[in-house]
Write an enzyme that holds these catalytic residues in place. Structure first.
Site, PDB file in Angstrom:
ATOM      1  CE  LYS A  54      16.960  -2.054  -1.750  1.00  5.37           C
ATOM      2  NZ  LYS A  54      16.296  -1.478  -3.012  1.00  5.37           N
ATOM      3  CD  GLN A  98      16.906  -1.673  -6.764  1.00  3.02           C
ATOM      4  OE1 GLN A  98      16.219  -2.143  -5.737  1.00  3.02           O
ATOM      5  NE2 GLN A  98      17.815  -0.679  -6.634  1.00  3.02           N
ATOM      6  CG  ASP A 121      11.189   1.181  -2.852  1.00  2.00           C
ATOM      7  OD1 ASP A 121      11.989   1.051  -1.594  1.00  2.00           O
ATOM      8  OD2 ASP A 121      11.584   0.662  -3.993  1.00  2.00           O
TER       9      ASP A 121
END
Ligand code: NDP
Length: 303
Positions: A54, A98, A121
């Site tokens: 990412k 994450q 996200d």
């Protein structure tokens, strides 16, 4: 029937170029470089490589990254404090924590501490809830379901009125995928570990999405001829011939299912690259929303 292979690497490359061009135009308009903060807790090897991928993609698209790596034993208060600081930092337009988190941490509290407008996200309960409500847009759509939508759109695969079956109900993939397809007028069934006789359900699917994490779970006989099959699973299986001692496979028995389906995504090179590309799109939109007032969570302007 030989299925059409939906090439996630190629489609993602076009979206990455799309994001790069818009990041550059945004920077020229506003003087601001979009910024993404990534928070990685612990040393889970797959999580490390996802975060690295990412960051690399952000750098290639002209997005700044701010990386925070915390030890596995970090306490809740330290994580919450960090998120509080990032929430107030105007250089940081998007925040990504994450997952999965170490089990002693309260995931719900952590994800809820990300401001809605920085939740690139899309895992904040409010964003997830809004995704499911007709007439209410979320700020962001989670990257994996959004990437799958981009692939379906690009391949001209219709959604409205089709019967979709989703294997898995996680916050990251299964649940938001189901909400998204419902929003787009599919008839949606969600299966999980307590669903009996999976094959009877999956054989009804025009669109079958597997997000379970079990190598080869979906066999040829579980698929309706002509169905579209999207394989989200990323599983490491031991392979002494492979350079790293393992190879990546999906949740779908690829060869068997490709002989029956009308379209299928490979693993690797299917959904994975799309997830990363959509993170760039969402981070750009976060910056646009914060500096210019509005950005749609949808892929309304396409490629
Ligand atoms: P989770 O472990 O959070 O969820 C797995 C889901 O599968 C659960 O809902 C579980 O049910 C369900 N399940 C487990 N066993 C079965 C079974 N035998 N039949 C039907 N359903 C079952 O995983 P994630 O959603 O985070 O990830 C799923 C897979 O997708 C993983 O391989 C992951 O690596 C991959 N992934 C890939 C991404 C990409 O970009 N390509 C992005 C994110 C994930 P229950 O709820 O009852 O436990």
């Amino acid at each position: 029937m030989a299925a059409k292979i939906l090439d996630g690497r190629a489609i993602a490359a076009r979206w990455r170029d799309w994001a790069k061009a818009r990041v550059e135009a945004f920077r020229a308009r506003t003087g601001h470089v979009p910024g993404l903060a990534t928070v990685l807790i612990g040393d889970h090897p797959a999580s490390q490589s996802y975060v690295q991928a990412k960051q690399n993609a952000c750098a290639a698209a002209g997005i700044r990254t701010f990386h925070y790596r915390l030890p596995a034993e970090v306490d809740q208060e330290t994580v919450m404090k960090l998120l509080g600081t990032l929430a107030c930092n105007p250089e940081v337009n998007g925040i990504l924590v994450q997952l999965p988190l170490p089990s002693h941490l309260d995931e719900e509290e952590i994800l809820s501490a990300i401001p809605l407008e920085k939740d690139v996200d899309g895992f904040h309960p409010m964003n997830l809830g809004r995704l499911g409500l007709k007439g209410r847009d979320p700020y962001f759509i989670p990257c994996t379901p959004l990437g799958i939508l981009a692939m379906l759109q690009e391949a001209g695969i219709p959604i409205a009125g089709r019967r979709a079956v989703i294997l898995g109900r996680s916050r990251i993939v299964g649940l938001p995928m189901a909400l998204l397809l419902l929003r787009l007028d599919a008839t949606v069934t969600i299966c999980h570990s307590r669903t009996p006789d999976l094959a009877t359900v999956t054989r009804q699917a025009d669109l079958l999405i597997a997000a379970v994490g079990r190598p080869g779970l979906v066999r040829g006989e579980m698929v309706q001829p002509g169905a579209v099959v999207i394989d989200v699973g990323i599983n490491r299986v031991a392979d002494s011939q492979a350079p790293r001692g393992y190879r990546l496979v999906g949740d779908v028995a690829f060869e068997e299912v490709a002989a029956i389906a009308s379209a299928i995504t490979p693993v690797p090179g299917g959904v994975g690259p799309m997830t990363v590309a959509m993170l760039l799109v969402n981070t750009l939109k976060a910056a646009q929303r914060q500096l210019e007032g509005f950005a749609s969570p949808w892929l309304e302007d396409g490629l």
